[in-house]
Design an enzyme around this catalytic site. Sequence first.
Site, PDB file in Angstrom:
ATOM      1  N   TYR A  32      -3.512   1.427  10.330  1.00 38.76           N
ATOM      2  CA  TYR A  32      -2.901   0.407   9.575  1.00 38.76           C
ATOM      3  C   TYR A  32      -1.408   0.240   9.886  1.00 38.76           C
ATOM      4  O   TYR A  32      -0.782   0.978  10.624  1.00 38.76           O
ATOM      5  CB  TYR A  32      -2.958   0.493   8.187  1.00 38.76           C
ATOM      6  CG  TYR A  32      -2.172   1.562   7.606  1.00 38.76           C
ATOM      7  CD1 TYR A  32      -2.539   2.898   7.776  1.00 38.76           C
ATOM      8  CD2 TYR A  32      -1.227   1.301   6.438  1.00 38.76           C
ATOM      9  CE1 TYR A  32      -1.635   3.925   7.134  1.00 38.76           C
ATOM     10  CE2 TYR A  32      -0.338   2.298   6.082  1.00 38.76           C
ATOM     11  CZ  TYR A  32      -0.597   3.726   6.209  1.00 38.76           C
ATOM     12  OH  TYR A  32       0.201   4.579   5.869  1.00 38.76           O
ATOM     13  N   LYS A 149      -1.000   6.043  12.925  1.00 41.94           N
ATOM     14  CA  LYS A 149      -0.887   5.739  11.313  1.00 41.94           C
ATOM     15  C   LYS A 149      -2.308   5.316  11.249  1.00 41.94           C
ATOM     16  O   LYS A 149      -2.673   4.260  10.813  1.00 41.94           O
ATOM     17  CB  LYS A 149       0.183   4.300  11.411  1.00 41.94           C
ATOM     18  CG  LYS A 149       0.573   4.093   9.962  1.00 41.94           C
ATOM     19  CD  LYS A 149       1.616   3.141   9.997  1.00 41.94           C
ATOM     20  CE  LYS A 149       1.984   2.905   8.684  1.00 41.94           C
ATOM     21  NZ  LYS A 149       2.315   3.957   7.730  1.00 41.94           N
ATOM     22  N   GLU A 181       7.527  15.735   7.245  1.00 40.13           N
ATOM     23  CA  GLU A 181       7.883  14.459   6.833  1.00 40.13           C
ATOM     24  C   GLU A 181       7.480  14.276   5.331  1.00 40.13           C
ATOM     25  O   GLU A 181       7.074  15.249   4.606  1.00 40.13           O
ATOM     26  CB  GLU A 181       7.470  13.053   7.505  1.00 40.13           C
ATOM     27  CG  GLU A 181       5.911  13.283   7.612  1.00 40.13           C
ATOM     28  CD  GLU A 181       5.322  12.283   8.426  1.00 40.13           C
ATOM     29  OE1 GLU A 181       5.854  11.320   8.798  1.00 40.13           O
ATOM     30  OE2 GLU A 181       4.117  12.373   8.944  1.00 40.13           O
ATOM     31  N   LEU A 205       4.930  10.891  11.799  1.00 38.82           N
ATOM     32  CA  LEU A 205       4.609   9.433  12.205  1.00 38.82           C
ATOM     33  C   LEU A 205       6.189   8.940  12.849  1.00 38.82           C
ATOM     34  O   LEU A 205       6.951   9.127  12.257  1.00 38.82           O
ATOM     35  CB  LEU A 205       4.369   8.572  10.882  1.00 38.82           C
ATOM     36  CG  LEU A 205       4.117   7.312  11.084  1.00 38.82           C
ATOM     37  CD1 LEU A 205       2.723   7.008  11.643  1.00 38.82           C
ATOM     38  CD2 LEU A 205       4.155   6.143   9.966  1.00 38.82           C
TER      39      LEU A 205
HETATM   40  N1  PDD Z   1       4.242   4.588   4.926  1.00 41.13           N
HETATM   41  N2  PDD Z   1       5.316   8.921   7.429  1.00 41.13           N
HETATM   42  C1  PDD Z   1       4.391   8.335   6.565  1.00 41.13           C
HETATM   43  C2  PDD Z   1       3.354   9.434   6.570  1.00 41.13           C
HETATM   44  C3  PDD Z   1       4.352   7.144   6.329  1.00 41.13           C
HETATM   45  O1  PDD Z   1       3.145   7.020   5.462  1.00 41.13           O
HETATM   46  C4  PDD Z   1       5.571   6.391   6.263  1.00 41.13           C
HETATM   47  C5  PDD Z   1       5.029   4.759   5.976  1.00 41.13           C
HETATM   48  C6  PDD Z   1       6.624   6.826   7.151  1.00 41.13           C
HETATM   49  C7  PDD Z   1       7.692   5.684   7.304  1.00 41.13           C
HETATM   50  O2  PDD Z   1       7.598   4.729   8.403  1.00 41.13           O
HETATM   51  P1  PDD Z   1       7.767   3.471   8.593  1.00 41.13           P
HETATM   52  O3  PDD Z   1       9.552   3.569   8.567  1.00 41.13           O
HETATM   53  O4  PDD Z   1       7.448   2.819   9.796  1.00 41.13           O
HETATM   54  O5  PDD Z   1       7.379   2.532   7.216  1.00 41.13           O
HETATM   55  C8  PDD Z   1       6.517   8.112   7.519  1.00 41.13           C
HETATM   56  C9  PDD Z   1       3.999   3.122   4.628  1.00 41.13           C
HETATM   57  C10 PDD Z   1       5.091   2.427   3.954  1.00 41.13           C
HETATM   58  C11 PDD Z   1       2.639   3.378   3.584  1.00 41.13           C
HETATM   59  O6  PDD Z   1       1.803   3.997   3.651  1.00 41.13           O
HETATM   60  O7  PDD Z   1       2.645   2.513   2.519  1.00 41.13           O
END
Ligand code: PDD
Length: 296
Positions: A32, A149, A181, A205
């Site tokens: 996703y 992801k 993270e 991620l």
């Molecule tokens: N999640 N690490 C994890 C485990 C995440 O699920 C996310 C973002 C990030 C940050 O990635 P980005 O800056 O590309 O959004 C880091 C999304 C927002 C979610 O699962 O809703």
Amino acid sequence: MSIAYFNGEYLPLDAVRISPLDRGFLFGDSVYEVIPSYGGRFFLLEQHLQRLERSLAAIRLASPHEPSQWRERLEGLLQRNGDPATPDLGIYLQVTRGVAPRDHAFPAEAQPTILAMVSPIRPLSETIRDQGVAAVTAPDQRWAHCDIKATTLLANVLARQGATEQGAQEAILLRDGQVTEGAASNVLVVVDGEVITPPLAATVLPGVTRSLVLKLARSAGYPVAERNLSEHELRRADEVWLTSSTREVLPVTRLDDQPVGDGRPGPVWQRIHAAYQVAKSGAETARPALPSEGMA
Ligand code: PDD
């Protein structure tokens, strides 16, 4: 009711029907993206689409669309959800390996299931800007491919729930004494004016927001280091930030019930938050006009 995109059609979200045999449902066999849009314009869409391609390749699922086709479909979604009262929307896009009789191995024939839907993104509240948020630490109990992801997020869900039950907004995950993270965010800290974040690896991620924030920090003249970050360094950091596409850059002011720095959002965060707002105001593509024939 918001409008969703589902396998080539736009329809009300509550009219979407997912098969019980969908591998996304049965196995979490899917990936996703969450893509922000501000005032009807995508923010960093290209970077999100590149990461989507990377995730699809990692789970050996042929990408159903070219970047231009994804863009077209997601633009259609923004057009159909263009409510002036909620101009900022996060687009959730999921691609599963499709519907097939339940068997762990890949099906010989299955069409990927594609779902995209929107939800409002709210700007950071004044309370958060003044007071920051609380986070707790938790053991990182996830699998060995956190750089993909994937929707298989049970360990993240449990970590976030643990944080919520302790009155915190996020769990910062620790593996072998090192920060990886957050449950749904990347972690950055400031120590003696240097911005430090764990390097990209299978445990992290590759956050689109992380990458932009590192760029903004460098442009603002702060030294930046992508290196291992120990639990000890996390606990003595002057500032701790969480980044994600829906929450931007959040200042953490309490960690495991102890103040971070002086317990207020720090000066480096103030500067980067301001730079992020400027970057957002130049969000990519304007919302194109709605085609006169209505839903495609
Ligand atoms: N999640 N690490 C994890 C485990 C995440 O699920 C996310 C973002 C990030 C940050 O990635 P980005 O800056 O590309 O959004 C880091 C999304 C927002 C979610 O699962 O809703």
